[in-house]
Design a protein around this motif. Structure first.
Motif, PDB file in Angstrom:
ATOM      1  N   GLN A   1      14.962 108.082  55.308  1.00 36.55           N
ATOM      2  CA  GLN A   1      13.655 108.368  54.409  1.00 36.55           C
ATOM      3  C   GLN A   1      12.483 107.396  55.872  1.00 36.55           C
ATOM      4  OE1 GLN A   1      14.347 106.232  50.473  1.00 36.55           O
ATOM      5  NE2 GLN A   1      16.518 107.169  50.275  1.00 36.55           N
ATOM      6  N   ALA A   2      11.422 108.229  54.611  1.00 39.89           N
ATOM      7  CA  ALA A   2      10.710 107.747  55.676  1.00 39.89           C
ATOM      8  C   ALA A   2       9.648 106.500  55.892  1.00 39.89           C
ATOM      9  CB  ALA A   2       9.428 109.006  55.082  1.00 39.89           C
ATOM     10  N   PRO A   3       9.878 105.923  54.657  1.00 39.72           N
ATOM     11  CA  PRO A   3       9.474 104.425  54.019  1.00 39.72           C
ATOM     12  C   PRO A   3      10.096 103.444  54.742  1.00 39.72           C
ATOM     13  CG  PRO A   3       9.524 105.205  52.147  1.00 39.72           C
ATOM     14  CD  PRO A   3      10.347 106.434  53.186  1.00 39.72           C
ATOM     15  N   ASN A   4      11.167 103.705  54.729  1.00 42.03           N
ATOM     16  CA  ASN A   4      12.177 102.734  55.416  1.00 42.03           C
ATOM     17  C   ASN A   4      12.814 102.606  57.115  1.00 42.03           C
ATOM     18  OD1 ASN A   4      13.206 102.422  52.378  1.00 42.03           O
ATOM     19  ND2 ASN A   4      14.944 104.123  52.308  1.00 42.03           N
ATOM     20  N   ARG A   5      11.797 103.726  57.285  1.00 41.68           N
ATOM     21  CA  ARG A   5      12.781 103.657  59.081  1.00 41.68           C
ATOM     22  C   ARG A   5      11.997 102.289  59.352  1.00 41.68           C
ATOM     23  NH1 ARG A   5      10.878 109.493  58.813  1.00 41.68           N
ATOM     24  NH2 ARG A   5      12.976 110.036  58.533  1.00 41.68           N
ATOM     25  N   ASP A   6      10.399 101.703  59.243  1.00 48.04           N
ATOM     26  CA  ASP A   6      10.159 100.919  60.458  1.00 48.04           C
ATOM     27  C   ASP A   6      10.476  99.627  59.318  1.00 48.04           C
ATOM     28  OD1 ASP A   6      10.237 101.560  62.148  1.00 48.04           O
ATOM     29  OD2 ASP A   6       7.113 102.602  61.590  1.00 48.04           O
ATOM     30  N   TYR A   7      11.625  99.813  58.148  1.00 42.10           N
ATOM     31  CA  TYR A   7      11.230  98.587  57.318  1.00 42.10           C
ATOM     32  C   TYR A   7      11.306  96.535  57.905  1.00 42.10           C
ATOM     33  CZ  TYR A   7      12.293  95.916  52.220  1.00 42.10           C
ATOM     34  OH  TYR A   7      12.501  95.053  51.241  1.00 42.10           O
ATOM     35  N   PHE A   8      12.376  97.179  59.140  1.00 37.63           N
ATOM     36  CA  PHE A   8      12.625  95.105  59.600  1.00 37.63           C
ATOM     37  C   PHE A   8      11.368  95.459  60.654  1.00 37.63           C
ATOM     38  CE2 PHE A   8      16.570  96.366  57.704  1.00 37.63           C
ATOM     39  CZ  PHE A   8      16.506  95.434  56.267  1.00 37.63           C
ATOM     40  N   ARG A   9      10.464  96.104  60.754  1.00 38.77           N
ATOM     41  CA  ARG A   9       9.257  95.797  62.166  1.00 38.77           C
ATOM     42  C   ARG A   9       8.244  95.872  61.843  1.00 38.77           C
ATOM     43  NH1 ARG A   9      12.770 101.380  64.059  1.00 38.77           N
ATOM     44  NH2 ARG A   9      14.760 100.466  64.775  1.00 38.77           N
TER      45      ARG A   9
ATOM     46  N   GLN B   1       6.098  89.285  58.543  1.00 36.31           N
ATOM     47  CA  GLN B   1       5.512  88.044  57.409  1.00 36.31           C
ATOM     48  C   GLN B   1       6.304  87.981  56.129  1.00 36.31           C
ATOM     49  OE1 GLN B   1       3.534  85.542  58.400  1.00 36.31           O
ATOM     50  NE2 GLN B   1       3.202  84.306  56.397  1.00 36.31           N
ATOM     51  N   ARG B   2       6.363  89.100  55.300  1.00 45.17           N
ATOM     52  CA  ARG B   2       7.675  89.052  54.343  1.00 45.17           C
ATOM     53  C   ARG B   2       8.637  88.367  54.393  1.00 45.17           C
ATOM     54  NH1 ARG B   2      11.665  91.730  53.429  1.00 45.17           N
ATOM     55  NH2 ARG B   2      11.007  93.294  54.687  1.00 45.17           N
ATOM     56  N   VAL B   3       9.241  87.851  55.785  1.00 36.93           N
ATOM     57  CA  VAL B   3      10.504  87.083  55.662  1.00 36.93           C
ATOM     58  C   VAL B   3      10.517  86.028  55.301  1.00 36.93           C
ATOM     59  CG1 VAL B   3      12.200  87.698  57.176  1.00 36.93           C
ATOM     60  CG2 VAL B   3      11.922  89.432  57.156  1.00 36.93           C
ATOM     61  N   ARG B   4       8.985  85.614  56.427  1.00 32.39           N
ATOM     62  CA  ARG B   4       8.566  84.335  56.113  1.00 32.39           C
ATOM     63  C   ARG B   4       8.712  83.293  54.857  1.00 32.39           C
ATOM     64  NH1 ARG B   4       4.926  84.331  61.443  1.00 32.39           N
ATOM     65  NH2 ARG B   4       7.161  84.431  63.781  1.00 32.39           N
ATOM     66  N   GLU B   5       7.415  84.478  54.820  1.00 31.46           N
ATOM     67  CA  GLU B   5       7.861  84.250  52.819  1.00 31.46           C
ATOM     68  C   GLU B   5       8.458  83.675  51.866  1.00 31.46           C
ATOM     69  OE1 GLU B   5       4.194  86.825  51.554  1.00 31.46           O
ATOM     70  OE2 GLU B   5       2.834  86.235  53.375  1.00 31.46           O
ATOM     71  N   TRP B   6       9.172  84.558  52.612  1.00 32.65           N
ATOM     72  CA  TRP B   6      10.709  84.316  51.448  1.00 32.65           C
ATOM     73  C   TRP B   6      12.008  83.680  51.795  1.00 32.65           C
ATOM     74  CZ3 TRP B   6      16.539  84.655  52.257  1.00 32.65           C
ATOM     75  CH2 TRP B   6      17.046  84.763  50.712  1.00 32.65           C
ATOM     76  N   ARG B   7      11.462  83.352  53.469  1.00 31.99           N
ATOM     77  CA  ARG B   7      12.469  82.210  53.074  1.00 31.99           C
ATOM     78  C   ARG B   7      11.830  80.754  53.210  1.00 31.99           C
ATOM     79  NH1 ARG B   7      14.179  83.683  60.191  1.00 31.99           N
ATOM     80  NH2 ARG B   7      15.434  85.418  59.171  1.00 31.99           N
TER      81      ARG B   7
END
Length: 166
Positions: A49-57, A63-69
């Protein structure tokens, strides 16, 4: 109540009984290889799915991952090496002075020394099962009793080979 429905696994082709709450969506059986293949297929569909292709990049996701951590400190360390709490309440031990009784029983007759058999046996089983929980001691005791009955009843031809390795 919903009836049990069986589906045909998309990987191995075997029929399996669906989990009742997922009977319309479950496509794979519970075999480890089928579970892994189903997980891989779901992940491929999600990443296609197009919105998910770069979900982890990208910097915004970093920044999203850093905030969650930051909001969940120690999440990835929580389960490793965590001390498991017993299912029973901790009891305060009472000191019992057996020194004079043990000293007297060492010189006493064998019948008098046998009164220590119960606590010694329970201590040995707790040591073998590596647990002081009553449920674990009871389960180990049942296994040992069954093994002993099998050996004495001659039902185990390989009885001389059973036992714990040193």
């Amino acid at each position: 109540m919903a009836s049990k429905r069986s589906n045909k696994c998309r990987i191995c082709g075997d029929l399996f009984i669906c989990e009742p709450r997922n009977r319309k969506r479950q496509k794979y059986c519970a075999k480890p290889t089928c579970k892994a293949a189903g997980k891989a297929a779901r992940q491929r569909r999600w990443l296609a799915q197009a919105p998910n292709r770069d979900y982890f990049r990208g910097p915004e996701h970093v920044q999203r991952v850093r905030e969650w951590r930051a909001r969940h400190p120690g999440y990835w360390r929580r389960h490793r090496g965590q001390v498991r709490l017993a299912l029973q309440d901790a009891l305060e031990g009472q000191a019992i002075d057996f020194t004079d009784e043990i000293g007297a029983s060492a010189d006493a007759a064998l019948q008098d020394a046998l009164r220590w058999q119960g606590p010694v046996l329970i201590g040995l089983i707790a040591h073998l099962s590596d647990s002081a929980l009553q449920a674990d001691i009871a389960a180990t005791s049942r296994r040992l009793l069954q093994l002993g009955q099998d050996i004495l009843g001659g039902r185990r031809a390989d009885a001389h080979q059973t036992g714990a390795a040193p």
